[in-house]
Enzyme design. Structure first.
Site, PDB file in Angstrom:
ATOM      1  N   ASP A 102     -13.858  49.895  61.812  1.00  0.00           N
ATOM      2  CA  ASP A 102     -13.416  51.035  61.007  1.00  0.00           C
ATOM      3  C   ASP A 102     -13.905  52.371  61.572  1.00  0.00           C
ATOM      4  O   ASP A 102     -15.109  52.590  61.708  1.00  0.00           O
ATOM      5  CB  ASP A 102     -13.939  50.892  59.580  1.00  0.00           C
ATOM      6  CG  ASP A 102     -13.530  49.580  58.935  1.00  0.00           C
ATOM      7  OD1 ASP A 102     -13.689  48.526  59.583  1.00  0.00           O
ATOM      8  OD2 ASP A 102     -13.079  49.590  57.781  1.00  0.00           O
ATOM      9  N   ASN A 154      -8.014  48.616  52.265  1.00  0.00           N
ATOM     10  CA  ASN A 154      -7.852  48.934  50.846  1.00  0.00           C
ATOM     11  C   ASN A 154      -7.806  50.437  50.547  1.00  0.00           C
ATOM     12  O   ASN A 154      -7.431  50.836  49.446  1.00  0.00           O
ATOM     13  CB  ASN A 154      -8.969  48.280  50.023  1.00  0.00           C
ATOM     14  CG  ASN A 154     -10.346  48.703  50.473  1.00  0.00           C
ATOM     15  OD1 ASN A 154     -10.696  48.577  51.649  1.00  0.00           O
ATOM     16  ND2 ASN A 154     -11.165  49.192  49.550  1.00  0.00           N
ATOM     17  N   HIS A 155      -8.152  51.287  51.518  1.00  0.00           N
ATOM     18  CA  HIS A 155      -8.065  52.746  51.314  1.00  0.00           C
ATOM     19  C   HIS A 155      -6.799  53.340  51.923  1.00  0.00           C
ATOM     20  O   HIS A 155      -6.662  54.571  51.990  1.00  0.00           O
ATOM     21  CB  HIS A 155      -9.289  53.436  51.915  1.00  0.00           C
ATOM     22  CG  HIS A 155     -10.561  53.173  51.165  1.00  0.00           C
ATOM     23  ND1 HIS A 155     -10.766  53.615  49.877  1.00  0.00           N
ATOM     24  CD2 HIS A 155     -11.682  52.496  51.524  1.00  0.00           C
ATOM     25  CE1 HIS A 155     -11.972  53.222  49.470  1.00  0.00           C
ATOM     26  NE2 HIS A 155     -12.540  52.537  50.446  1.00  0.00           N
ATOM     27  N   GLU A 157      -8.632  53.107  58.400  1.00  0.00           N
ATOM     28  CA  GLU A 157      -8.481  53.433  56.979  1.00  0.00           C
ATOM     29  C   GLU A 157      -9.532  54.411  56.448  1.00  0.00           C
ATOM     30  O   GLU A 157      -9.345  54.952  55.358  1.00  0.00           O
ATOM     31  CB  GLU A 157      -8.513  52.153  56.140  1.00  0.00           C
ATOM     32  CG  GLU A 157      -9.859  51.492  56.058  1.00  0.00           C
ATOM     33  CD  GLU A 157     -10.092  50.878  54.679  1.00  0.00           C
ATOM     34  OE1 GLU A 157      -9.138  50.749  53.902  1.00  0.00           O
ATOM     35  OE2 GLU A 157     -11.244  50.550  54.392  1.00  0.00           O
ATOM     36  N   ASN A 158     -10.608  54.665  57.198  1.00  0.00           N
ATOM     37  CA  ASN A 158     -11.628  55.625  56.772  1.00  0.00           C
ATOM     38  C   ASN A 158     -11.618  56.892  57.621  1.00  0.00           C
ATOM     39  O   ASN A 158     -12.591  57.655  57.620  1.00  0.00           O
ATOM     40  CB  ASN A 158     -13.026  54.996  56.820  1.00  0.00           C
ATOM     41  CG  ASN A 158     -13.198  53.855  55.853  1.00  0.00           C
ATOM     42  OD1 ASN A 158     -13.659  52.775  56.226  1.00  0.00           O
ATOM     43  ND2 ASN A 158     -12.841  54.061  54.597  1.00  0.00           N
ATOM     44  N   HIS A 191     -13.966  46.092  57.415  1.00  0.00           N
ATOM     45  CA  HIS A 191     -14.263  46.545  56.054  1.00  0.00           C
ATOM     46  C   HIS A 191     -15.744  46.755  55.760  1.00  0.00           C
ATOM     47  O   HIS A 191     -16.096  47.741  55.120  1.00  0.00           O
ATOM     48  CB  HIS A 191     -13.693  45.607  54.989  1.00  0.00           C
ATOM     49  CG  HIS A 191     -13.992  46.035  53.574  1.00  0.00           C
ATOM     50  ND1 HIS A 191     -13.469  47.178  53.020  1.00  0.00           N
ATOM     51  CD2 HIS A 191     -14.764  45.473  52.612  1.00  0.00           C
ATOM     52  CE1 HIS A 191     -13.896  47.310  51.777  1.00  0.00           C
ATOM     53  NE2 HIS A 191     -14.690  46.297  51.498  1.00  0.00           N
ATOM     54  N   HIS A 226     -18.273  47.448  57.720  1.00  0.00           N
ATOM     55  CA  HIS A 226     -18.915  48.436  58.594  1.00  0.00           C
ATOM     56  C   HIS A 226     -20.191  47.907  59.244  1.00  0.00           C
ATOM     57  O   HIS A 226     -20.942  48.679  59.853  1.00  0.00           O
ATOM     58  CB  HIS A 226     -19.229  49.742  57.845  1.00  0.00           C
ATOM     59  CG  HIS A 226     -18.011  50.478  57.385  1.00  0.00           C
ATOM     60  ND1 HIS A 226     -18.008  51.836  57.123  1.00  0.00           N
ATOM     61  CD2 HIS A 226     -16.753  50.057  57.112  1.00  0.00           C
ATOM     62  CE1 HIS A 226     -16.807  52.218  56.710  1.00  0.00           C
ATOM     63  NE2 HIS A 226     -16.027  51.135  56.694  1.00  0.00           N
ATOM     64  N   HIS A 261      -9.201  42.338  56.520  1.00  0.00           N
ATOM     65  CA  HIS A 261      -9.985  43.427  55.931  1.00  0.00           C
ATOM     66  C   HIS A 261     -10.558  42.915  54.612  1.00  0.00           C
ATOM     67  O   HIS A 261      -9.892  42.949  53.563  1.00  0.00           O
ATOM     68  CB  HIS A 261      -9.090  44.647  55.710  1.00  0.00           C
ATOM     69  CG  HIS A 261      -9.852  45.904  55.448  1.00  0.00           C
ATOM     70  ND1 HIS A 261     -10.444  46.640  56.451  1.00  0.00           N
ATOM     71  CD2 HIS A 261     -10.127  46.559  54.298  1.00  0.00           C
ATOM     72  CE1 HIS A 261     -11.039  47.690  55.932  1.00  0.00           C
ATOM     73  NE2 HIS A 261     -10.865  47.661  54.620  1.00  0.00           N
TER      74      HIS A 261
END
Length: 286
Positions: free
Chosen positions: A37, A96-97, A68-69, A205, A207, A180
């Protein structure tokens, strides 16, 4: 005497496919670099400065990254995704983000270089899988799925992955899966369930990079979590004080990306595209 001129037989689709496969088989294995990520603009700037050189050093023909982050932890923007692709990433997976920012919706629908988890409802923006072509000509199916343990209750990830494989049947040479998910057991269960049907399965996911890079019994290269590309002196990329305050007071606190040294974490998969199996997998940090 009557002579007739015979027409040269045109190659069939099957013949063309065999010729393509024969040419590709001569080129040997290929290496795919998967990055964990990417957290925030500072991590993006770091990849812009380092990734092209690193992929040359590693011999990586393809680079995947979970983005996603990218928008300061809170989702991904179209601008950020385009910058990540320009920095040396070939394809972006998410999690999920992915829908945190509405300005990403059109990009998810229109870009061939990004996907979202396939177990979201089909009415959501984007696709859960895409077939991409490597510089050498290999067709690679990339699937993204979200776990359900300790996360939002989306569709069954096992059925969703099976559905994507069936949807693209005979349209790819080998497949890669980004799981994820929060639970290590769920990631490993998915990898074991589809062992031999993917060349590589990696988790994202949490990290936090795991130390279990391995080749599963039927040939799938696997690692439970790639870790993150983000600030070292942080809590999962977030300023420590933000997380500590949130945990101690249970009051709302907006998380910010931490300052300081940036490191990229991921894994390098050496894949035999002919068999769709992994030759080797190792953790990468730079």
């Amino acid at each position: 005497m009557l002579y007739c001129k015979l027409k040269k037989a045109l190659p069939t689709a099957a013949t063309a496919e065999k010729n393509r496969a024969d040419r590709l088989m001569e080129r040997g294995s290929m290496k795919i670099l998967a990055l964990g990520d990417v957290v925030g603009e500072k991590a993006l700037r770091y990849l812009e400065a380092t990734l092209w050189q690193k992929r040359r050093e590693l011999g990586a023909e393809l680079v995947l990254a979970n983005g996603e982050n990218l928008a300061e932890i809170h989702g991904i923007s179209a601008r950020g995704a385009e910058a990540l692709l320009a920095a040396g990433v070939d394809f972006i997976t998410t999690g999920n983000h992915v829908f945190d920012r509405r300005d990403s919706y059109d990009f998810l629908n229109d870009s061939p270089s990004i996907i979202r988890p396939c177990n979201y409802p089909p009415t959501c923006p984007g696709e859960g899988s895409r077939v991409i072509t490597s510089p050498e000509g290999w067709r690679i199916l990339v699937i993204n799925v979200s776990g359900c343990v300790f996360m939002d209750a989306l569709g069954d990830p096992f059925r969703a992955v099976e559905s994507e494989l069936e949807r693209h049947r005979r349209k790819y040479d080998f497949a890669v899966l980004d799981v994820h998910a929060e639970a290590t057991s769920e990631k490993l269960a998915l990898a074991r369930c589809f062992d031999g049907r993917f060349a590589a399965v990696f988790g994202t996911h949490t990290h936090v990079a795991t130390a279990d890079a391995q080749i599963l019994p039927r040939g799938t290269g696997y690692i439970t979590d790639l870790g993150m590309t983000g600030p070292v002196h942080s809590i999962l990329g977030v300023t420590p004080e933000d997380v500590i305050e949130k945990m101690r007071t249970h009051m709302p606190r907006r998380f910010t990306v931490a300052d300081g040294e940036i490191r990229a974490n991921g894994a390098l998969f050496d894949i035999d595209p002919v068999t769709g199996r992994a030759n080797a997998v190792k953790r990468v940090e730079f």
